[in-house]
Design a protein around this motif. Structure first.
Motif, PDB file in Angstrom:
ATOM      1  N   UNK C 117       0.809  -1.211   0.000  1.00  0.00           N
ATOM      2  CA  UNK C 117       0.000   0.000   0.000  1.00  0.00           C
ATOM      3  C   UNK C 117       0.843   1.263   0.000  1.00  0.00           C
ATOM      4  N   UNK C 118       2.089   1.136   0.469  1.00  0.00           N
ATOM      5  CA  UNK C 118       2.981   2.308   0.502  1.00  0.00           C
ATOM      6  C   UNK C 118       3.629   2.567  -0.846  1.00  0.00           C
ATOM      7  N   UNK C 119       3.299   1.730  -1.841  1.00  0.00           N
ATOM      8  CA  UNK C 119       3.984   1.804  -3.119  1.00  0.00           C
ATOM      9  C   UNK C 119       4.077   3.221  -3.662  1.00  0.00           C
ATOM     10  N   UNK C 120       2.964   3.968  -3.589  1.00  0.00           N
ATOM     11  CA  UNK C 120       2.966   5.301  -4.210  1.00  0.00           C
ATOM     12  C   UNK C 120       3.962   6.241  -3.544  1.00  0.00           C
ATOM     13  N   UNK C 121       4.368   5.907  -2.333  1.00  0.00           N
ATOM     14  CA  UNK C 121       5.303   6.793  -1.646  1.00  0.00           C
ATOM     15  C   UNK C 121       6.745   6.342  -1.805  1.00  0.00           C
ATOM     16  N   UNK C 122       6.949   5.201  -2.479  1.00  0.00           N
ATOM     17  CA  UNK C 122       8.305   4.654  -2.563  1.00  0.00           C
ATOM     18  C   UNK C 122       8.839   4.798  -3.979  1.00  0.00           C
ATOM     19  N   UNK C 123      10.131   4.535  -4.100  1.00  0.00           N
ATOM     20  CA  UNK C 123      10.747   4.600  -5.427  1.00  0.00           C
ATOM     21  C   UNK C 123      11.307   3.214  -5.756  1.00  0.00           C
ATOM     22  N   UNK C 124      10.428   2.276  -6.084  1.00  0.00           N
ATOM     23  CA  UNK C 124      10.926   0.922  -6.297  1.00  0.00           C
ATOM     24  C   UNK C 124      11.639   0.790  -7.640  1.00  0.00           C
ATOM     25  N   UNK C 125      12.664  -0.014  -7.643  1.00  0.00           N
ATOM     26  CA  UNK C 125      13.402  -0.254  -8.874  1.00  0.00           C
ATOM     27  C   UNK C 125      14.415  -1.334  -8.627  1.00  0.00           C
ATOM     28  N   UNK C 135      21.293   1.462  -0.061  1.00  0.00           N
ATOM     29  CA  UNK C 135      20.305   2.294  -0.710  1.00  0.00           C
ATOM     30  C   UNK C 135      18.893   1.891  -0.281  1.00  0.00           C
ATOM     31  N   UNK C 136      18.588   0.612  -0.415  1.00  0.00           N
ATOM     32  CA  UNK C 136      17.212   0.180  -0.238  1.00  0.00           C
ATOM     33  C   UNK C 136      16.761   0.097   1.210  1.00  0.00           C
ATOM     34  N   UNK C 137      17.693  -0.292   2.093  1.00  0.00           N
ATOM     35  CA  UNK C 137      17.303  -0.628   3.457  1.00  0.00           C
ATOM     36  C   UNK C 137      16.643   0.550   4.169  1.00  0.00           C
ATOM     37  N   UNK C 138      17.216   1.740   4.021  1.00  0.00           N
ATOM     38  CA  UNK C 138      16.690   2.873   4.780  1.00  0.00           C
ATOM     39  C   UNK C 138      15.245   3.177   4.405  1.00  0.00           C
TER      40      UNK C 138
ATOM     41  N   UNK D 197      12.680  -8.664  -0.571  1.00  0.00           N
ATOM     42  CA  UNK D 197      12.361  -7.880   0.630  1.00  0.00           C
ATOM     43  C   UNK D 197      12.298  -6.390   0.346  1.00  0.00           C
ATOM     44  N   UNK D 198      12.240  -6.014  -0.924  1.00  0.00           N
ATOM     45  CA  UNK D 198      12.127  -4.591  -1.220  1.00  0.00           C
ATOM     46  C   UNK D 198      10.866  -4.314  -2.018  1.00  0.00           C
ATOM     47  N   UNK D 204       6.370  -6.412  -8.197  1.00  0.00           N
ATOM     48  CA  UNK D 204       6.320  -7.483  -9.198  1.00  0.00           C
ATOM     49  C   UNK D 204       5.345  -8.571  -8.766  1.00  0.00           C
ATOM     50  N   UNK D 205       5.376  -8.903  -7.483  1.00  0.00           N
ATOM     51  CA  UNK D 205       4.464  -9.932  -6.996  1.00  0.00           C
ATOM     52  C   UNK D 205       3.021  -9.470  -7.144  1.00  0.00           C
TER      53      UNK D 205
END
Lengths: 420, 295, 281, 357
Positions: C117-125, C135-138, D197-198, D204-205
């Motif tokens: 649900x937090x997707x819109x607030x994150x920068x996934x890549x 980079x990702x952990x924080x 875990x990211x 993707x899932x």
């Protein structure tokens, strides 16, 4: 149920591991010379491997029955690589760890993938009727032995036979129907070079591998009204080519193929209908040849044959015997040069290079292997299907070797330049 | 341009296309009832050809008896395959079921040459090989007969779908749950469709085996059959007819026109290009029904 | 991008309208699912969309969230025209929704579903995954805090690590609501959040809906069949039947409209009810 | 037992999100890593070059495909073609004099570009239809590779890989080649573990499970499908160049045919869709079962004097290969990874079986 399945898996695993062990034990025995005959029994070369391998193993049995060579038994490890490189490389490495001195993969892709390895490991590789044609150049490929007329030589022989028959090829038309793979395209440079020299007209028709459907090709061949047709494929591609040619009313005595045509192909096409078709013989076929007679007496009669008796003396069986005879002649020579070994790749290599005017009791044309020529002179003859067997219609001869060797040198020098 | 050659290739293509279509028919039958594409269809054709060969040559029965026997055996084989393997995949993602059929394909390709011998076998069903000329046009008897038989078979299956059994199978293809609710034995219908697919594959296998010989390469008919099934629409039997002719002619003509230009065998690529273009332009094929996904 | 939108929206939201749909038409094949529907949602209100099955409620919501672009009409969200905008862009404007027949992601834990649900607030890549430790952990941990807040709010602490497919239906509905709320939406669309629930569970959800509105400043569009809930928590409702608005306004009054009763119960039954009530609602 | 979960509590989110939260798993992995590093000194050359090396390479490829099939749920029957493009791209660059590290990245990028084309089909169709589309593309890429002399390298259609250097270190000999493959394998493995875990992996899932629901929470399914194809193809390209440089040493078109694609799909399925560990298991089983079986039959035929016809003997691996796919799909659709997990769970709570879940 859960546990049962796990136990079953564990059992299977244990059995599988157990099978890995004995091979390591066999390592300990001496007085053997190990060959690796890892070939493709299942995928692409199924049509030839079984008979070829049977011939190889029967001939090795024959020599072993006679006491081996120099007091050594020949141990041939036969396995299936299914034209799959990881499997081929695994069995190669496994056999090498056991002291194998020679490998015969009988597969163009596998041979090509092994080239760099065998050159580095100093293991002799047989690429009879397969592999790189330019491997005939022993100065660049010291450990690779075609030991047989390569495809360029075969095409040279055919064209020369056409020339002999028609007197002159000027203005004649040759159709080349071939499988659309590197193997099928291989003779093209020779055909083109000879066209420029002899002045015939050349038309080529590639078909998609494996060639089980060529119904759209042959009407075009018929319309081209060729004087000669050469069809170049393997397995099902060959029989389909012949069947379609018959259905299109193309004259059989004007059709020829390479060495890859056998009695079983004729059975599929129909023995009578295929009457007249031509092929190239690298050796004497049938049961009359002395080595085959010896095999029948010493190996097959006592029931030690490697396969069904009715296959003895068939085309591909004979090829297997021919190549093995040459290899074992190399072993014999190696013992002449260095009777006490040690048995190794270079040791056998020296022997193979010393083969001189070897005829295998008249089964093959006199063959001489030199450090420059690994093809063995490039001799062959043309034979014709008479409805029951292939009967030779020419003597052993070689032709157009200048054109062939120009091509060989072109590719081998490029390999020498960039491959290393 | 050599029009006569083109005509010859075209006619040849029509009949060869129909012969491919017979393999595609099985894919459509199975898709119609169970909604999955059977990647083992080529291997089923191969198995059928081997069966007919085994009954006629080693067992020595006449060919006119061998073919019906092979048909019956293969019908049972298809139905049993469905019962033992595919039925357990209900509820799994569709890709799993497809991979299962692929596994069956690989297995069959090992089993049959393994036990019956890998060399090409001759299957003679008595088609004469002498060329047949109509004017200056050469017709290939084998494809002519094969294509005609295939055409008849496909028509027959169309009729079947108008029979009582056909109505049941259509109901199943429409809505499995609903058919189940009104008392149709969905499983049985699916098993029958597998049986019929295997039987039609057998006819195709025999026809192809008679033209090219019987060996593992018969399983390569799969890709052409897929091209036809997808172009025609996976759930349309008339689509098989039309698409079969299209694919056959396209391949045949491509061999005549494209090959000299490209310098290579374009025949197999034709099927792939047709699959790709159909999926990109009209994913449900020429005659297939579109499914609307509800949210 | 989002911040910019937000500022723009704040400026244009002077009239307090969250959603404004005008003349929406949508048909499927020959079926007209929506016939010129006008609805609007005001800021801070709980707006109810009711009507019998097949009356076009879900279609209406799908038009708003961008799944079915309308054949005619316009949709304005926060004063901005979003007609034909793709669903994920609509979501990024601050709209969250739940589905009539649950759309949780199977094979993932409750926590992962909520984190999504937090997707819109994150920068996934791919790169944050490749360089997770740098980079990702924080980012992951920062958003984990927000997710844990919602887990507390929705009282889902003890099922946090369960796979969603094994928990009961009622809880799944709650997880879906949590997943919608964790995105910090300004407008929440709930499509039958109480379907198949018992009285106690319904009360729970109703409480969460009211709390969400009061504590989290969310305006809500609610599709619901349970009239007791609708009358209890909605500020205003619209009743749809066969793709047309047949009544609207204050809940109690709207559902007592004879047309509404007819739509739900059919002509004859409606006549009987009306009679029993003395001819007047 | 030694394999205990009780008593392990985390006080920071970061610790809870570790790849292996249990100390025992961590120690086990460390041991595996140490063994892998020491392998060239411990193992016979046969096992290093004949087993370990291909295993690492094929497992890496299976991981790349698993990202697409397992994590993102997009069927791909043309991964062999993608690997082939990467292999050809990087070998041509190496032959032109580019350093291997650059050639590898370039190979990855070339594959990724091809992969995007495959991905474009995924935007139009899914499931069954996507399987067909990728299958068709596999054939088309095959055709292009073998019919464009510029790619395949002329009439012999074999390109030999010249000696190469990676970051200045010459890649010569078994150990160097092995470490190179191991390095790539470790990087890809860590990447895959982190994906899970990211936010990337979760998105993707979501696309895999329900693409409309993914849209509604703001996931651009369009973009993430393409991204999945991009990343997975990039990995494929890098694997392709490792395969060419470290293992094949000379490449020809038939090495990247449909068989390779199907082999990889089988690895993913047998190993377990979406499981990192499973990719390793699956690669091992599919790669070595035919070899081991072949040796087993050879051993039985030799030592027990069993009369098995050559045809039959030769086809047993093919039957087994198909049988494995069928068997796993029917009885353990989640693959070897699931079997491993069952065993692990059993030991985790032993002897309190009732606590299993």
């Amino acid at each position: 149920m859960q546990i049962d399945r796990r136990n079953m898996l564990a059992g299977m695993g244990a059995a599988a591991l157990a099978s890995q062990v004995p091979v390591r034990v066999a390592f300990g025995q001496d007085k053997t010379i190990r060959f690796l005959l890892t070939q493709d029994f299942t995928r692409v070369y199924t049509f030839v491997t079984a008979e070829y391998s049977q011939g190889q193993r029967d001939y090795i049995s024959l020599i072993n029955e006679r006491g081996g060579i120099g007091g050594h038994k020949i141990v041939a490890e036969v396995s299936d690589h299914g034209n799959d490189l990881p499997r081929a490389i695994e069995s190669y490495e496994r056999a090498k760890a056991q002291g194998m001195v020679l490998v015969d993969p009988l597969s163009t892709p596998v041979a090509r993938a092994l080239v760099t390895r065998v050159l580095a490991d100093k293991v002799n590789m047989i690429t009879a009727f397969s592999g790189r044609s330019d491997a005939a150049d022993g100065s660049v490929f010291p450990y690779i032995f075609p030991l047989s007329p390569n495809y360029w030589t075969q095409m040279g022989l055919l064209i020369d036979y056409f020339r002999q028959t028609d007197g002159n090829l000027k203005g004649k038309k040759i159709c080349f129907v071939h499988i659309d793979t590197p193997f099928g395209k291989e003779p093209l440079p020779i055909l083109e070079a000879l066209r420029d020299k002899l002045g015939y007209e050349l038309q080529t028709f590639p078909y998609t591998p494996p060639g089980n459907d060529q119904s759209a090709i042959w009407p075009q061949v018929r319309r081209a009204r060729p004087d000669w047709v050469v069809f170049w494929g393997a397995g099902v591609g060959q029989t389909v080519a012949l069947t379609e040619a018959i259905r299109n009313g193309i004259r059989m005595d004007r059709m020829s193929s390479s060495v890859w045509l056998s009695e079983s192909d004729m059975d599929v096409v129909g023995r009578e209908q295929a009457k007249g078709v031509l092929k190239i013989d690298p050796c004497v076929l049938g049961r009359e040849a002395k080595p085959i007679q010896a095999i029948l007496d010493t190996v097959v009669k006592p029931g030690k044959g490697a396969g069904p008796e009715n296959k003895v003396g068939t085309v591909y069986y004979s090829y297997g015997v021919m190549i093995t005879a040459l290899i074992l002649e190399g072993v014999r020579k190696a013992f002449e040069i260095a009777p006490n070994g040690p048995i190794s790749g270079p040791w056998l290599n020296a022997g193979l290079h010393a083969i001189k005017d070897f005829t295998a009791d008249g089964m093959i044309p006199a063959t001489t292997i030199t450090t420059a020529d690994h093809q063995g002179g490039g001799k062959g003859r043309i034979s014709r299907w008479d409805g029951g067997k292939f009967t030779p219609i020419t003597d052993w001869y070689s032709a157009n070797q200048d054109v062939v060797w120009a091509e060989v040198k072109k590719y081998s020098s490029e390999f020498a330049k960039t491959g290393k | 341009m050599d029009w006569l050659l083109l005509a010859e290739l075209g006619i040849n293509g029509i009949f060869v296309g129909l012969m491919y279509g017979l393999v595609a028919l099985g894919i459509v039958l199975i898709y119609k009832t169970s909604g999955l594409a059977n990647l083992a269809q080529g291997a089923l054709a191969m198995t059928g050809a081997y069966a007919a060969w085994a009954i006629s040559v080693p067992l020595g029965l006449p060919i006119w008896l061998a073919i019906p026997l092979a048909l019956v055996a293969m019908f049972c084989f298809g139905a049993i395959t469905e019962r033992l393997a595919l039925r357990r995949m209900i509820g799994q993602p569709v890709i799993m079921a497809i991979m299962l059929t692929l596994g069956i394909e690989i297995m069959l390709r090992g089993l049959l040459p393994g036990f019956a011998g890998a060399a090409v076998k001759r299957l003679d069903i008595g088609i004469p090989v002498t060329p047949l000329f109509v004017g200056d046009l050469l017709l290939n008897r084998a494809t002519l007969i094969g294509g005609t038989v295939s055409f008849a078979m496909i028509l027959l299956s169309l009729l079947l779908f108008n029979s009582r059994l056909g109505v049941v199978m259509r109901a199943v293809s429409d809505d499995q749950t609903a058919s189940w609710a009104v008392g149709i034995r969905v499983e049985r219908a699916i098993a029958i469709s597998w049986g019929l697919a295997a039987a039609s594959a057998t006819v195709a296998g025999v026809i192809w085996g008679a033209t090219q010989g019987v060996d593992w390469s018969l399983s390569l008919l799969l890709i052409k059959a897929l091209a036809i099934a997808i172009l025609g629409g996976l759930d349309s039997i008339p689509g098989v007819l039309i698409a079969g002719v299209i694919v056959g002619v396209a391949e045949s003509v491509a061999t005549g026109i494209l090959d000299p230009l490209v310098g290579g065998g374009t025949r197999d690529i034709v099927a792939s290009v047709i699959i790709l273009l159909t999926l990109l332009l009209k994913p449900h094929g020429l005659f297939g029904r579109e499914h609307i996904e509800r949210i | 991008m989002r911040d910019q939108n937000a500022k723009q929206n704040d400026a244009m939201r002077s009239d307090g309208r969250i959603l404004e749909c005008r003349g929406i038409e949508r048909s499927f094949g020959g079926l007209k699912a929506l016939k010129s529907v006008d609805i609007h949602v005001d800021r801070g209100e709980i707006f109810g969309l009711v009507g019998p099955n097949g009356s076009g409620k879900t279609t209406m919501v799908n038009v708003v969230t961008g799944f079915y672009p309308p054949n005619a009409g316009s949709v304005q969200l926060f004063g901005q025209d979003i007609t034909g905008m793709k669903p994920n862009r609509v979501a990024r404007m601050g709209v969250a929704r739940t589905f009539q027949n649950l759309a949780l992601f199977r094979g993932m834990s409750v926590l992962d579903n909520i984190l999504l649900g937090r997707h819109v607030h994150m920068k996934p890549g791919a790169l944050p995954s490749l360089f997770y430790w740098l980079w990702g952990a924080r980012e992951e941990i920062a958003h984990r805090r927000a997710a844990e807040d919602i887990i507390d709010f929705m009282q889902l602490q003890d099922i946090r690590d369960e796979p969603v497919e094994v928990i009961p239906m009622g809880l799944q509905k709650r997880v879906e609501l949590a997943r919608a709320l964790v995105a910090e939406p300004r407008f929440l669309i709930l499509d039958e959040p109480m379907a198949g629930m018992n009285q106690e569970e319904k009360e729970y959800i109703a409480r969460f809906i009211l709390d969400a509105r009061d504590e989290r400043n969310v305006s809500i569009l609610l599709i619901e069949h349970h009239m007791d809930v609708v009358t209890a928590i909605c500020d205003r409702i619209v009743v749809l039947s066969y793709g047309e608005i047949i009544a609207q306004g204050e809940p109690k009054a709207a559902i007592a409209d004879p047309q509404v009763i007819t739509a739900y119960l059919g002509e004859r039954a409606a006549a009987r009810v009306l009679q029993a009530n003395g001819g007047a609602p | 037992m030694f394999y205990r979960r009780a008593g392990i509590r985390f006080t920071r989110y970061r610790d809870e999100r570790q790849i292996w939260p249990l100390p025992l798993d961590r120690r086990l992995m460390l041991l595996v890593l140490l063994l892998a590093l020491a392998a060239p000194y411990l193992l016979d050359r046969l096992y290093l070059v004949g087993y370990l090396l291909p295993w690492l390479i094929w497992a890496t490829a299976a991981l790349g495909l698993n990202l697409l099939m397992g994590t993102a749920g997009q069927v791909h029957l043309g991964y062999g073609a993608v690997i082939g493009m990467g292999a050809y791209g990087s070998v041509h660059l190496v032959r032109a004099g580019a350093p291997l590290e650059l050639a590898m990245l370039a190979g990855g990028l070339i594959s990724a570009a091809v992969g995007i084309v495959f991905g474009a089909a995924a935007l139009r169709v899914k499931g069954l239809y996507l399987a067909m589309a990728t299958l068709a593309m596999q054939y088309i890429v095959d055709f292009v590779i073998s019919h464009v002399p510029f790619i395949s390298g002329g009439s012999q259609a074999t390109i030999t890989v010249p000696p190469v250097r990676f970051l200045g270190i010459p890649i010569v000999g078994d150990a160097a080649v092995y470490y190179m493959a191991l390095g790539v394998c470790i990087v890809v493995t860590l990447f895959m573990l982190n994906v899970r875990r990211t936010a990337f992996g979760r998105a993707l899932a979501a696309v895999r499970e329900k693409d409309y629901a993914a849209e509604v929470i703001g996931v651009d399914t369009f973009r993430f499908k393409l991204l999945a194809f991009w990343v997975s193809s990039f990995i494929g390209g890098v694997v392709g160049s490792v395969l060419a440089v470290c293992y094949l040493r000379s490449i020809s078109p038939d090495q990247f045919h449909i068989e390779l694609s199907i082999q990889l799909v089988a690895m993913v399925i047998v190993g377990g869709m979406g499981s990192v560990l499973g990719s390793f298991f699956g690669a091992a089983l599919i790669l070595f079962a035919p070899i081991v079986l072949n040796n087993l039959i050879g051993f039985m035929a030799d030592s027990m004097d069993m009369q098995i016809s050559t045809d039959l003997r030769a086809h047993v691996p093919l039957m087994l290969y198909g049988g494995l796919i069928v068997g796993f799909l029917l009885w353990e659709p989640l693959g070897l990874a699931k079997i491993y997990n069952n065993m692990r769970n059993y030991f985790l709570v032993w002897p309190f079986r009732h606590a299993q879940r």
